[in-house]
Design an enzyme around this catalytic site. Structure first.
Site, mmCIF file in Angstrom:
data_model
loop_
_atom_site.group_PDB
_atom_site.id
_atom_site.type_symbol
_atom_site.label_atom_id
_atom_site.label_comp_id
_atom_site.label_asym_id
_atom_site.label_seq_id
_atom_site.Cartn_x
_atom_site.Cartn_y
_atom_site.Cartn_z
ATOM 1 N N LYS A 14 0.838 -1.216 0.000
ATOM 2 C CA LYS A 14 0.000 0.000 0.000
ATOM 3 C C LYS A 14 0.860 1.248 0.000
ATOM 4 O O LYS A 14 2.043 1.226 0.341
ATOM 5 C CB LYS A 14 -0.930 0.017 1.218
ATOM 6 C CG LYS A 14 -0.248 -0.015 2.600
ATOM 7 C CD LYS A 14 0.214 1.311 3.136
ATOM 8 C CE LYS A 14 0.983 1.171 4.439
ATOM 9 N NZ LYS A 14 1.800 2.313 4.826
ATOM 10 N N ASP A 165 -1.984 -2.105 10.130
ATOM 11 C CA ASP A 165 -2.216 -2.074 8.679
ATOM 12 C C ASP A 165 -2.824 -3.375 8.146
ATOM 13 O O ASP A 165 -3.204 -3.448 6.974
ATOM 14 C CB ASP A 165 -0.897 -1.842 7.923
ATOM 15 C CG ASP A 165 -0.331 -0.449 8.137
ATOM 16 O OD1 ASP A 165 -1.069 0.422 8.642
ATOM 17 O OD2 ASP A 165 0.845 -0.243 7.803
HETATM 18 P P1 ATP Z 1 4.350 -0.765 7.555
HETATM 19 O O1 ATP Z 1 4.230 0.025 6.297
HETATM 20 O O2 ATP Z 1 3.117 -1.561 7.889
HETATM 21 O O3 ATP Z 1 4.913 0.008 8.700
HETATM 22 P P2 ATP Z 1 6.825 -1.845 6.618
HETATM 23 O O4 ATP Z 1 6.649 -2.098 5.158
HETATM 24 O O5 ATP Z 1 7.528 -0.595 7.010
HETATM 25 O O6 ATP Z 1 5.407 -1.917 7.301
HETATM 26 P P3 ATP Z 1 7.542 -4.565 7.035
HETATM 27 O O7 ATP Z 1 8.248 -4.974 5.783
HETATM 28 O O8 ATP Z 1 6.143 -4.969 7.160
HETATM 29 O O9 ATP Z 1 7.644 -3.000 7.255
HETATM 30 O O10 ATP Z 1 8.366 -5.152 8.275
HETATM 31 C C1 ATP Z 1 9.072 -4.416 9.220
HETATM 32 C C2 ATP Z 1 9.842 -5.379 10.152
HETATM 33 O O11 ATP Z 1 8.958 -6.379 10.664
HETATM 34 C C3 ATP Z 1 10.949 -6.154 9.446
HETATM 35 O O12 ATP Z 1 12.186 -5.485 9.562
HETATM 36 C C4 ATP Z 1 10.963 -7.499 10.144
HETATM 37 O O13 ATP Z 1 11.887 -7.530 11.192
HETATM 38 C C5 ATP Z 1 9.586 -7.661 10.748
HETATM 39 N N1 ATP Z 1 8.708 -8.635 10.038
HETATM 40 C C6 ATP Z 1 7.843 -9.478 10.611
HETATM 41 N N2 ATP Z 1 7.168 -10.177 9.699
HETATM 42 C C7 ATP Z 1 7.606 -9.777 8.496
HETATM 43 C C8 ATP Z 1 7.285 -10.148 7.164
HETATM 44 N N3 ATP Z 1 6.378 -11.103 6.898
HETATM 45 N N4 ATP Z 1 7.904 -9.506 6.161
HETATM 46 C C9 ATP Z 1 8.833 -8.558 6.428
HETATM 47 N N5 ATP Z 1 9.185 -8.190 7.651
HETATM 48 C C10 ATP Z 1 8.588 -8.779 8.697
#
Ligand code: ATP
Length: 326
Positions: A14, A165
């Site tokens: 998203k 989210d």
């Molecule tokens: P958001 O936009 O919801 O804040 P994001 O895209 O910034 O999310 P994610 O990639 O969802 O961040 O993940 C952040 C952290 O969560 C990663 O650094 C990892 O340690 C942990 N994590 C737990 N589950 C997952 C997953 N399925 N994929 C990626 N990271 C994950």
């Protein structure tokens, strides 16, 4: 020989078209007024039950997981029980085991396979999309092995306990999110929007960016929360990308740019390529560039990945909610 049974679901990343961040609440979350739009960059999650799987009536049904990265791989191993996809499967099974009359049911163990195309820790809800896909796939696994199916509303409630989210990733499309961002209402949009997403550096922890915004607000009274989503809502109804570009807003941007000074350089470089608008995606550090069309978005990705960004892709919004894949 009986082959393995697979339950595969797909969810999408998203971008926040508007991200208004209010005061920190007593539970540690900030009050949000956000407009989410899903983009067609998929996360595909399969639950695989071997033909000779063990059956268990308590504890986790997940034996292992593996992630196939089509984006840069993080240094830390994420294929652990703390992974949101793993926790989502556990949460669905626990919800089922909490129902009356289910004590005697032993469920087969499984492994989780994730095909990841959304940046890790990039502010595009990649982990939340994995959780959403795992929730939907686990629901089908339950239907198959226990003849029980939770409604989408229940899955979204379970999802909200995993991350703010996650409910939006189940729902998809374009939606207004209030509260922690998990109180959702679908929004009317017309047309499609082409985005270039680029990432230049190591991910940012979402919590760190929110805390930094709080600190910056102490010293700079001009950083007021922008909780009014009226302008973006009107531009989405009109469907004109130029009007939508003018209405994009992210309260977290100032904090993300301070924490990652290179972001400003990437932004400056990106502006030379004439996107309709460049904003930080969610908590960053991904940069989201709204473009005129697919070709324009591809040119922007190609130019930036050749110079300042180390990875990038084109994606179109809005994308659907989480769905099963054959
Ligand atoms: P958001 O936009 O919801 O804040 P994001 O895209 O910034 O999310 P994610 O990639 O969802 O961040 O993940 C952040 C952290 O969560 C990663 O650094 C990892 O340690 C942990 N994590 C737990 N589950 C997952 C997953 N399925 N994929 C990626 N990271 C994950």
């Amino acid at each position: 020989m009986i082959s393995a049974q697979r339950f595969t679901a797909r969810a999408y990343g998203k971008v926040n078209l508007h991200l208004g961040v209010g005061e920190a609440r007593s539970d540690g979350y900030h009050e949000l007024a956000t407009v989410f739009q899903s983009v067609d960059r998929p996360e595909t999650v399969s639950l695989v039950v071997a033909s000779d799987a063990r059956r268990v009536s308590h504890g986790s049904v997940v034996e292992r997981m593996s992630t196939d990265f089509r984006v840069n791989e993080p240094e830390m191993d994420i294929d652990t029980p703390t992974n949101l996809a793993w926790r989502a499967v556990d949460a669905v099974v626990e919800a089922y085991r909490g129902l009356p009359g289910t004590d005697h049911v032993a469920l087969p163990t499984l492994s989780i396979e994730v095909l990841k195309t959304v940046f890790v820790a990039g502010g595009m809800a990649g982990g939340s999309a994995d959780a959403a896909a795992a929730l939907v796939a686990a629901n089908h696994y339950l239907s198959y092995y226990a003849q029980h199916h939770f409604s989408e509303a229940v899955l979204m409630r379970i999802g909200a306990t995993l991350g703010a989210d996650v409910p939006f990733c189940v729902m998809g499309g374009t939606a207004l999110g209030t509260g922690r961002g998990d109180n959702l209402a679908p929004m009317l949009t017309r047309g499609e929007f082409w985005w270039a997403f680029v990432s230049q550096q190591e991910g940012l922890s979402t919590g760190t960016v929110f805390e930094h915004l709080d600190d910056m607000r102490h010293n700079d009274p001009s950083l007021v929360p922008r909780m009014d989503t009226g302008r973006i809502a009107r531009s989405l109804v009109g469907g004109d990308p130029i009007a939508v570009a003018g209405a994009l807003h992210n309260d977290l941007q100032a904090a993300a740019v301070t924490l990652h000074p290179n972001l400003r350089r990437t932004m400056n470089e990106a502006m030379g390529l004439n996107p309709l608008r460049a904003i930080v995606s969610g908590s960053g550090p991904t940069l989201a560039l709204l473009c005129e069309n697919r070709e324009h978005a591809q040119r922007v990705v190609d130019a930036l990945t050749a110079t300042v960004a180390y990875e990038g892709f084109v994606a179109r919004g809005p994308a659907p909610g989480t769905h099963m894949v054959d």
